[in-house]
Design a protein around this motif. Structure first.
Motif, PDB file in Angstrom:
ATOM      1  N   LEU A  13       0.826  -1.207   0.000  1.00 32.92           N
ATOM      2  CA  LEU A  13       0.000   0.000   0.000  1.00 32.92           C
ATOM      3  C   LEU A  13       0.857   1.252   0.000  1.00 32.92           C
ATOM      4  CD1 LEU A  13      -2.693   1.499   0.268  1.00 32.92           C
ATOM      5  CD2 LEU A  13      -2.554   1.134   2.754  1.00 32.92           C
ATOM      6  N   LYS A  17       0.828   3.978  -3.014  1.00 31.99           N
ATOM      7  CA  LYS A  17       0.374   5.339  -2.734  1.00 31.99           C
ATOM      8  C   LYS A  17       1.475   6.363  -3.002  1.00 31.99           C
ATOM      9  CE  LYS A  17      -3.928   5.100  -1.691  1.00 31.99           C
ATOM     10  NZ  LYS A  17      -4.934   5.884  -2.470  1.00 31.99           N
ATOM     11  N   TYR A  42      -1.628  -4.363  -2.926  1.00 27.06           N
ATOM     12  CA  TYR A  42      -2.938  -4.542  -2.301  1.00 27.06           C
ATOM     13  C   TYR A  42      -2.879  -4.079  -0.847  1.00 27.06           C
ATOM     14  CZ  TYR A  42      -0.659  -8.856  -0.650  1.00 27.06           C
ATOM     15  OH  TYR A  42       0.220  -9.755  -0.091  1.00 27.06           O
ATOM     16  N   GLU A  43      -4.068  -3.918  -0.260  1.00 24.32           N
ATOM     17  CA  GLU A  43      -4.169  -3.516   1.137  1.00 24.32           C
ATOM     18  C   GLU A  43      -4.190  -4.757   2.024  1.00 24.32           C
ATOM     19  OE1 GLU A  43      -6.581  -0.265   2.257  1.00 24.32           O
ATOM     20  OE2 GLU A  43      -7.082   0.294   0.200  1.00 24.32           O
ATOM     21  N   VAL A  63      -5.000  -1.962  -4.525  1.00 20.88           N
ATOM     22  CA  VAL A  63      -4.969  -0.506  -4.375  1.00 20.88           C
ATOM     23  C   VAL A  63      -5.471   0.180  -5.638  1.00 20.88           C
ATOM     24  CG1 VAL A  63      -3.515   1.497  -3.835  1.00 20.88           C
ATOM     25  CG2 VAL A  63      -3.012  -0.736  -2.786  1.00 20.88           C
ATOM     26  N   TRP A 296      -2.234   0.399   8.999  1.00 17.74           N
ATOM     27  CA  TRP A 296      -2.664   0.781   7.657  1.00 17.74           C
ATOM     28  C   TRP A 296      -2.593   2.277   7.413  1.00 17.74           C
ATOM     29  CZ3 TRP A 296      -7.233   3.656   7.198  1.00 17.74           C
ATOM     30  CH2 TRP A 296      -7.773   3.767   5.912  1.00 17.74           C
ATOM     31  N   LEU A 300      -0.985   4.411   4.277  1.00 16.64           N
ATOM     32  CA  LEU A 300      -1.885   5.175   3.418  1.00 16.64           C
ATOM     33  C   LEU A 300      -1.464   6.635   3.303  1.00 16.64           C
ATOM     34  CD1 LEU A 300      -4.670   5.170   1.863  1.00 16.64           C
ATOM     35  CD2 LEU A 300      -5.661   5.952   4.034  1.00 16.64           C
TER      36      LEU A 300
END
Length: 406
Positions: A13, A17, A42-43, A63, A296, A300
């Motif tokens: 992630l 990002k 992916y998360e 993502v 997370w 992010l």
């Protein structure tokens, strides 16, 4: 002048990002995103929550859509492992012998589950949850009547226990501490999670020490405790924490201390190398110290700050730590940061027995953290309370009719 090239090592992630932020902020140079997994970024929260529980499809964890990387001119290299950083020549070496040059480099290598040094820890049927494939494999075992033993009552262990119980599995959770999540939440709030899981039929055994994972012909059959007690199991999940993947940074001579040491702009001790996500031990302006959070929200939100700083802009990461969990019918959000034992009081607002409340951790009258359980849309107020310069009135905090403000 040659076109600038930014390289991101770690295609989770945070890495995805960061690539997104670079393009959104107008960077037009080369962006290379390197990841050692076969799947695009992916998360990870769904791996122990909705995907594991069968409430979300596999495609929902990614993502970006599959074509996003080519559409945004991001060179996504999957199944590639960065083996070394040559800081003098601004080069990242890959396991296939290839080198990738960089002007600026972002490390977003994440963390890995800890493997306890006990017999049977690598037997067939022993699970560690970090990757999409791990979750899919574990998910296939969670059926009615399956006996699952979970070693560790942290967030991952408890979320998996909840998913397993909802699938009809028999679950035993083994934890060395007196309560689940004790170091994170303290005794007052940890009790809520102990009661929750016991009410849902989990055999929660606290203050126990695992001696071995028992096996038969190489397959796990259960867990043996140091007092000789054996817990039979068809599958075993080991969830005893994670360690930041700092080997690449350490070998390159970057400062490492409970993660890769970075300043508030996420820059390491090398001005051309940055770090974000699980591995970043970042100087936090509010706390006045380095903080590393394996959740997370950091993955992010930190990349946008790192991307801006990589592009030469002034940028500071000052977001409060945040995490959340979903277990059975309990949903929770947590804002702030409390070192183990660093608070002197917990104040509850609402109905703890009904699991609809807010908990506040205080020290000398100052709010260090707030956790809302099945109470929603209060995040901004909790953050304002934590950032307040002066002490707060604890009685007002506890009064559900009083305004939730400093």
């Amino acid at each position: 002048m040659a076109e600038q090239g930014f390289v991101i090592v770690g295609a989770g992630l945070a890495g995805a990002k960061a690539a997104e932020a670079l393009r959104a902020q107008g960077f037009t140079g080369r962006v290379t995103l390197i990841g050692d997994e076969p799947d695009r970024p992916y998360e990870r929260p769904p791996l122990s929550k909705d995907f594991l529980a069968g409430k979300a499809e596999r495609d929902s964890v990614f993502v970006h859509e599959e074509g996003w990387y080519s559409e945004h001119d991001v060179d996504l290299r999957l199944g590639a492992t960065a083996t070394a950083i040559d800081r003098d020549n601004h080069v990242v070496r890959l396991d296939g012998g290839e080198t990738v040059g960089y002007d600026k480099l972002l490390l977003a290598t994440g963390s890995s589950p800890r493997h306890p040094p006990i017999p049977g820890a690598d037997a067939e049927g022993v699970h560690y949850l970090r990757r999409l494939g791990d979750s899919a494999k574990l998910k296939a075992t969670l059926t009615a009547g399956t006996r699952l033993a979970v070693i560790g009552a942290g967030w991952i262990g408890l979320e998996v226990a909840a998913a397993a119980r909802e699938a009809g599995a028999e679950v035993t959770v083994l934890e060395v501490a007196e309560l689940p999540l004790l170091a994170v939440l303290g005794r007052e709030v940890a009790t809520v999670f102990a009661d929750l899981h016991r009410a849902r039929g989990v055999d929660l055994r606290l203050g126990v020490h695992v001696k071995a994972i028992t096996t038969d012909e190489g397959k796990a059959t259960g867990v043996r405790l140091d007092d000789g007690t054996e817990v039979a199991a068809d599958a075993v999940l080991v969830a005893v924490g994670a360690a930041p993947n700092v080997e690449l940074a350490q070998a390159a001579g970057l400062a490492v201390d409970n993660g890769v040491v970075v300043d508030s702009s996420l820059r390491t001790t090398d001005p051309d190398i940055f770090a974000a996500g699980d591995i970043a031990s970042a100087q936090h302006p509010l706390f006045g110290k380095h903080v590393r959070v394996e959740h997370w929200a950091n993955a992010l939100n930190q990349p946008a700050v790192a991307a801006a700083a990589m592009a030469g802009q002034e940028a500071t990461y000052d977001e409060l730590p945040y995490f959340y969990t979903d277990q059975y019918d309990l949903g929770m959000e947590y804002h702030g940061h409390v070192d183990p034992g660093a608070y002197d009081r917990v104040v509850f607002r609402g109905d703890v027995e009904a699991r609809e409340f807010i908990a506040f951790w205080l020290r000398d009258g100052h709010v260090l953290a707030g956790m809302n359980v099945n109470v929603w849309d209060v995040g901004d107020q909790l953050k304002a309370l934590i950032r307040a310069e002066g002490p707060v009135d604890a009685d007002r905090l506890a009064d559900p009719n009083a305004p939730l403000e400093p």
